[in-house]
Scaffold this active site. Structure first.
Site, short mmCIF file in Angstrom:
data_model
loop_
_atom_site.label_atom_id
_atom_site.label_comp_id
_atom_site.label_asym_id
_atom_site.label_seq_id
_atom_site.Cartn_x
_atom_site.Cartn_y
_atom_site.Cartn_z
N LYS A 193 35.55 42.09 41.33
CA LYS A 193 34.63 42.73 42.50
C LYS A 193 33.88 43.69 41.97
O LYS A 193 32.77 43.70 41.45
CB LYS A 193 35.51 43.08 43.94
N TYR A 215 47.25 37.76 48.12
CA TYR A 215 46.40 36.75 47.52
C TYR A 215 46.00 37.14 46.14
O TYR A 215 45.52 38.35 46.03
CB TYR A 215 45.15 36.57 48.42
N ASP A 234 47.55 43.72 40.85
CA ASP A 234 46.43 43.28 41.02
C ASP A 234 45.59 44.03 42.07
O ASP A 234 45.68 44.09 43.16
CB ASP A 234 46.44 41.82 41.98
N1 PLP Z 1 42.90 39.14 43.52
C1 PLP Z 1 42.69 39.62 44.80
C2 PLP Z 1 43.71 40.80 45.35
C3 PLP Z 1 41.69 39.00 45.52
O1 PLP Z 1 41.44 39.96 46.61
C4 PLP Z 1 40.99 38.13 45.09
C5 PLP Z 1 39.66 37.71 45.81
O2 PLP Z 1 39.64 38.01 46.83
C6 PLP Z 1 41.35 37.68 43.89
C7 PLP Z 1 42.32 38.20 43.12
C8 PLP Z 1 40.37 36.50 43.32
O3 PLP Z 1 39.14 36.81 42.89
P1 PLP Z 1 37.95 35.84 42.74
O4 PLP Z 1 37.83 35.61 44.12
O5 PLP Z 1 36.74 36.80 42.04
O6 PLP Z 1 38.39 34.84 41.87
#
Ligand code: PLP
Length: 437
Positions: free
Chosen positions: A275, A152, A247
């Site tokens: 985060k 994700y 990511d």
């Molecule tokens: N990338 C990863 C690996 C994530 O776990 C998340 C959110 O949980 C995101 C991107 C998206 O971040 P946000 O929820 O701050 O938009």
């Protein structure tokens, strides 16, 4: 001794608030997983957090392993973070102009992280990933992206795509409202599968701008990849002049200050964070070499901007939090605590012949209801096992333990969890497992 199911805690006030919220928000929430759709009962409305605890509107206290889905590596309401934020807030909330605080947080990150020479702050992980993808496309002049089933990356259109049928396929949109033509640019592959990567690069020669992967996939359980696979991934990207995007929105500053990239010893071309770098306030970030980042506007032609990007209050929270993480022994202590916690749950389950496997790395853990030793792809997950998670989740809430309300979500141990609370949490997990099985 099986102590049996515990009576349900009172959720009266939460239920009242939830009824109200349904008038205002679709599903009563501002992010879908919060609606408790895959667990029992009404969502708990949280009133307060302190250290490793949260309290709901009915006054129930919980030891929290959700940690706002990862940002709170120091626990709730950390004094250092709160004080820094309070101090900075006295000077105003936002200027839409540069501040020294942006430099300070950037310096903390860049000086202690070999994967980024230049960075951009955004206000969420989604924005960071969306911008990283655009940068990769702008830099390479190619359109196609490879992503993995089970990863994700936030709710950006081109990544809300799941695997179609067949080994190497264009994805199918996984949300209404994502144009088919966007999904046509996204190739979705199974994780940990070198053959699938080879086939995709053969089939789409000179068309792939980037491969994006979660540092350690942690949004669909915890899908540990073979180190050799990640090395292969790096190699095949290089051979094909495609960029490798890590990511690290979850794993960044969580596995260690340099995240999963350092864990594997690979050097991604672009890294995204979120985060933890915001200390609980909305911050995302992407970064790369100075050469690649030179393509971002106003220096280059890849556009990206943000009214609240680099917001001073959010920067202050990030500065205070990351400063703590750089203290010697921080990660060692946190990771040791987590492995002890995870291993003892595993030992208990194994002794009782309960079919669970506790996967963990750094301070991330995932309790999977399975008898498989490895779960490395989305297809390895037994969806029926989520019924067992549901029961465990209810039993844990009734015993004062808060896990994220989905069996596909990982848990986080924070620096604020002491031995005493971890011991209490273990007991509650043991008793809950006795009920589940
Ligand atoms: N990338 C990863 C690996 C994530 O776990 C998340 C959110 O949980 C995101 C991107 C998206 O971040 P946000 O929820 O701050 O938009």
């Amino acid at each position: 001794v099986n102590t049996g199911s515990k009576p349900d805690i009172s959720r009266e006030k939460s239920a009242e608030l939830y009824e109200k919220a349904k008038n205002y928000f679709p599903g009563g929430v501002n992010s879908p997983v919060r609606a408790f759709k895959s667990v029992y009962g009404t969502p708990l409305f949280i009133q307060k957090g302190d250290g490793c605890f949260v309290w709901d509107a009915d006054g129930n206290q919980f030891i929290d392993f959700c940690a706002s889905w990862g940002p709170l590596i120091l626990g709730h309401n950390n004094a250092k973070v709160r004080e820094k934020v309070t101090e900075v807030m006295q000077n105003g909330m936002s200027f839409g102009a540069p501040t020294a605080l942006e430099n300070e947080l950037a310096e903390l990150i860049i000086k202690n992280n070999r994967f980024v020479e230049k960075i951009r702050f955004t206000s969420s992980g989604t924005e960071a990933v969306m911008s990283a993808i655009r940068l990769a496309r702008g830099y390479t002049g190619r359109d196609k992206i490879i992503k993995f089933e089970g990863c994700y990356h936030g709710h950006t259109d081109s990544l809300l795509v799941k695997a179609g049928s067949g080994l190497v396929t264009f994805g199918e949109t996984s949300s209404a409202g994502v144009p088919k033509s966007f999904a046509q640019e996204t190739i979705v592959l199974p994780l940990n599968d070198t053959e699938a990567l080879k086939q995709a690069f053969d089939q789409f020669k000179d068309q792939v701008a980037a491969v994006i992967i979660e540092g350690i996939p942690a949004n669909n359980g915890l899908l540990m990849q073979d180190a050799a696979y990640i090395e292969f991934l790096q190699g095949i990207c290089k051979e094909n002049n495609a960029l490798l995007i890590f990511d690290e929105v979850i794993t960044g500053f969580r596995l260690g200050f340099e995240g999963a990239a350092a864990h594997y010893g690979v050097k991604p071309d672009i890294v995204t964070y979120g985060k933890i770098i915001g200390g609980g306030l909305p911050v995302g970030m992407y970064g790369a070499s100075a050469e690649i980042m030179g393509h971002i506007s106003p220096d280059g032609g890849v556009y990206q901007a943000g009214t609240l990007s680099g917001n001073p209050v959010a920067m202050a929270a990030g500065i205070a939090q990351l400063t703590e993480l750089l203290r010697s022994g921080f990660y060692k202590d946190l990771n040791n605590k987590t492995s002890e916690f995870a291993e003892s749950i595993q030992r208990f389950a194994t002794a009782r012949n309960y079919k669970i496997k506790v996967f963990y790395i750094g301070s991330i853990f995932w309790i999977a209801f399975t008898d498989k030793d490895k779960i490395q792809t989305a297809a390895d997950i037994d969806h029926n096992s989520m019924e067992k998670f549901k029961v465990m989740h209810r039993e844990l809430l009734n015993r004062g333990i808060y896990l994220g309300p989905s069996g596909y979500e990982v848990g986080f141990v924070s620096a604020a969890h002491t031995k005493i609370e971890l011991e209490k949490a273990k007991r509650a997990i043991f008793d809950s497992l006795d009920v589940v099985f």
